[in-house]
Design a protein around this motif. Structure first.
Motif, mmCIF file in Angstrom:
data_model
loop_
_atom_site.group_PDB
_atom_site.id
_atom_site.type_symbol
_atom_site.label_atom_id
_atom_site.label_comp_id
_atom_site.label_asym_id
_atom_site.label_seq_id
_atom_site.Cartn_x
_atom_site.Cartn_y
_atom_site.Cartn_z
ATOM 1 N N PRO A 128 62.081 -23.321 79.998
ATOM 2 C CA PRO A 128 63.536 -23.464 80.269
ATOM 3 C C PRO A 128 64.292 -23.837 79.022
ATOM 4 O O PRO A 128 65.414 -23.482 78.756
ATOM 5 C CB PRO A 128 63.596 -24.374 81.359
ATOM 6 N N PHE A 129 63.613 -24.692 78.254
ATOM 7 C CA PHE A 129 64.274 -25.255 76.976
ATOM 8 C C PHE A 129 64.635 -24.232 76.195
ATOM 9 O O PHE A 129 65.687 -23.938 75.537
ATOM 10 C CB PHE A 129 63.882 -26.509 76.322
ATOM 11 N N LEU A 130 63.599 -23.293 75.878
ATOM 12 C CA LEU A 130 63.865 -22.174 74.749
ATOM 13 C C LEU A 130 64.772 -21.208 75.505
ATOM 14 O O LEU A 130 65.611 -20.533 74.835
ATOM 15 C CB LEU A 130 62.615 -21.454 74.736
ATOM 16 N N GLY A 131 64.941 -21.121 76.750
ATOM 17 C CA GLY A 131 66.155 -20.165 77.483
ATOM 18 C C GLY A 131 67.165 -20.807 77.111
ATOM 19 O O GLY A 131 68.246 -20.024 76.899
ATOM 20 N N LEU A 132 67.316 -22.031 77.312
ATOM 21 C CA LEU A 132 68.883 -22.464 76.834
ATOM 22 C C LEU A 132 69.165 -22.520 75.609
ATOM 23 O O LEU A 132 70.308 -22.487 75.044
ATOM 24 C CB LEU A 132 68.647 -24.280 77.345
ATOM 25 N N VAL A 133 68.100 -22.591 74.778
ATOM 26 C CA VAL A 133 68.344 -22.537 72.936
ATOM 27 C C VAL A 133 69.004 -20.944 73.046
ATOM 28 O O VAL A 133 69.742 -20.614 72.360
ATOM 29 C CB VAL A 133 67.186 -22.523 72.372
ATOM 30 N N ALA A 134 68.461 -19.879 73.456
ATOM 31 C CA ALA A 134 68.892 -18.601 73.601
ATOM 32 C C ALA A 134 70.104 -18.439 74.211
ATOM 33 O O ALA A 134 71.099 -17.704 73.690
ATOM 34 C CB ALA A 134 67.797 -17.649 74.357
ATOM 35 N N VAL A 135 70.750 -18.974 75.349
ATOM 36 C CA VAL A 135 72.007 -19.115 75.784
ATOM 37 C C VAL A 135 72.971 -19.829 74.749
ATOM 38 O O VAL A 135 74.141 -19.210 74.574
ATOM 39 C CB VAL A 135 71.819 -19.676 77.248
ATOM 40 N N ALA A 136 72.566 -20.817 74.389
ATOM 41 C CA ALA A 136 73.457 -21.519 73.448
ATOM 42 C C ALA A 136 73.553 -20.587 72.047
ATOM 43 O O ALA A 136 74.749 -20.611 71.637
ATOM 44 C CB ALA A 136 72.695 -22.931 72.859
ATOM 45 N N LEU A 155 59.126 -25.597 64.994
ATOM 46 C CA LEU A 155 58.891 -24.283 64.524
ATOM 47 C C LEU A 155 59.409 -23.208 65.238
ATOM 48 O O LEU A 155 59.880 -22.134 64.971
ATOM 49 C CB LEU A 155 57.545 -24.225 63.977
ATOM 50 N N ALA A 156 58.653 -23.258 66.525
ATOM 51 C CA ALA A 156 59.055 -22.007 67.398
ATOM 52 C C ALA A 156 60.386 -21.895 67.785
ATOM 53 O O ALA A 156 60.931 -20.824 67.740
ATOM 54 C CB ALA A 156 58.108 -22.438 68.914
ATOM 55 N N VAL A 157 61.144 -23.166 67.883
ATOM 56 C CA VAL A 157 62.691 -23.015 68.245
ATOM 57 C C VAL A 157 63.317 -22.206 66.978
ATOM 58 O O VAL A 157 64.150 -21.384 67.208
ATOM 59 C CB VAL A 157 63.040 -24.343 68.539
ATOM 60 N N VAL A 158 63.093 -22.829 65.978
ATOM 61 C CA VAL A 158 63.701 -22.026 64.555
ATOM 62 C C VAL A 158 63.326 -20.564 64.341
ATOM 63 O O VAL A 158 64.246 -19.896 64.033
ATOM 64 C CB VAL A 158 63.117 -22.871 63.318
ATOM 65 N N LEU A 159 62.048 -20.289 64.780
ATOM 66 C CA LEU A 159 61.513 -18.975 64.678
ATOM 67 C C LEU A 159 62.329 -17.990 65.651
ATOM 68 O O LEU A 159 62.580 -16.796 65.571
ATOM 69 C CB LEU A 159 60.234 -18.535 64.667
ATOM 70 N N LEU A 160 62.471 -18.643 66.938
ATOM 71 C CA LEU A 160 63.064 -17.960 67.965
ATOM 72 C C LEU A 160 64.841 -17.711 67.742
ATOM 73 O O LEU A 160 65.287 -16.731 67.844
ATOM 74 C CB LEU A 160 63.228 -19.057 69.448
ATOM 75 N N GLY A 214 53.030 -29.351 80.896
ATOM 76 C CA GLY A 214 53.953 -29.881 79.768
ATOM 77 C C GLY A 214 54.729 -28.602 79.066
ATOM 78 O O GLY A 214 55.633 -28.368 78.630
ATOM 79 N N LEU A 215 53.820 -27.802 78.867
ATOM 80 C CA LEU A 215 53.995 -26.557 78.327
ATOM 81 C C LEU A 215 54.939 -25.540 79.209
ATOM 82 O O LEU A 215 56.129 -25.149 78.467
ATOM 83 C CB LEU A 215 52.878 -25.622 77.987
ATOM 84 N N ASN A 216 55.042 -25.503 80.339
ATOM 85 C CA ASN A 216 55.935 -24.889 81.351
ATOM 86 C C ASN A 216 57.232 -25.468 81.325
ATOM 87 O O ASN A 216 58.351 -24.828 81.508
ATOM 88 C CB ASN A 216 55.247 -25.065 82.645
ATOM 89 N N ALA A 217 57.270 -26.857 80.693
ATOM 90 C CA ALA A 217 58.429 -27.337 80.847
ATOM 91 C C ALA A 217 59.397 -26.937 79.479
ATOM 92 O O ALA A 217 60.580 -26.927 79.572
ATOM 93 C CB ALA A 217 58.468 -28.720 80.950
ATOM 94 N N LEU A 218 58.930 -26.140 78.413
ATOM 95 C CA LEU A 218 59.284 -26.043 77.365
ATOM 96 C C LEU A 218 60.122 -24.575 77.491
ATOM 97 O O LEU A 218 60.914 -24.344 76.728
ATOM 98 C CB LEU A 218 58.219 -25.838 76.261
#
Length: 203
Positions: A195-203, A52-57, A189-193
């Motif tokens: 960078p993934f959200l950053g990659l989503v934004a770049v994509a 849900l966080a990824v979709v809202l981003l 584990g949360l800190n690892a997420l």
């Protein structure tokens, strides 16, 4: 004028039937599951929260103008609502409930949680009915008195600014979802997420 009013009542019927279906499912789950259910009980699942966080981003980035979603994507859920006649008005009410339920949780979470904790199913249904009437109320009012439409703001360039401004509440919601996730997962584990959200934004 009478036809416009009837369309408003049909729209309201779509809203109310959708709410009754939702409360029916929630009450059924409450009876069959041992844990108490509230509005947004799916937020207890970490995987759902992160998706849900990824979709809202993505929605927030779109509102900010980073990219534009295609008309075919944004119109997928409104095909039934776009049909002519009373059927289109009915499914417009259904679509309004589908779109509104995630947004109403921060405002009505306590009330809905209290409604689902009531011993009487009829009382719970009554609360949801009034929530549905509150959602459909402005549409009913404008349908009954179409002249009031002149008091609504006219379309213009301000809509683009407003769209970009509305991205910030979505960014705040993403941050809140990640905070919710931190309550169920380790901070490492949360800190690892992030960078993934950053990659989503770049994509």
């Amino acid at each position: 004028k009478g036809k416009i009013a009837r369309h408003g009542f049909v729209f309201t019927a779509g809203v109310l039937l959708s709410f009754w279906l939702l409360v029916g499912v929630l009450l059924w789950l409450r009876e069959t599951m041992e844990q108490k259910l509230g509005w947004g009980f799916q937020l207890q699942e970490p995987g759902f929260v992160f998706v849900l966080a990824v979709v809202l981003l993505l929605f927030a980035l779109s509102l900010s103008g980073v990219f534009e979603m295609g008309l075919s994507l944004t119109g997928t859920g409104s095909k039934l609502a776009g049909r002519s006649g009373y059927l289109g008005s009915f499914f417009s009410g259904v679509l309004a409930v589908v779109v509104a339920t995630p947004c109403m949780a921060p405002f009505l979470g306590v009330a809905i949680g209290a409604a689902l904790s009531l011993d009487s199913n009829f009382q719970s249904l009554l609360v949801f009915t009034f929530v549905g009437l509150g959602l459909a109320g402005p549409y009913m009012l404008l349908s009954a008195f179409p002249r009031m439409l002149r008091f609504l703001p006219k379309p213009g360039a301000w809509m683009e600014t407003f769209k970009q401004f509305m991205a910030f509440p979505l960014y705040a919601t993403v941050a809140w979802l990640l905070w919710t996730l931190s309550q169920t997962k380790s901070l490492h584990g949360l800190n690892a997420l992030w960078p993934f959200l950053g990659l989503v934004a770049v994509a």
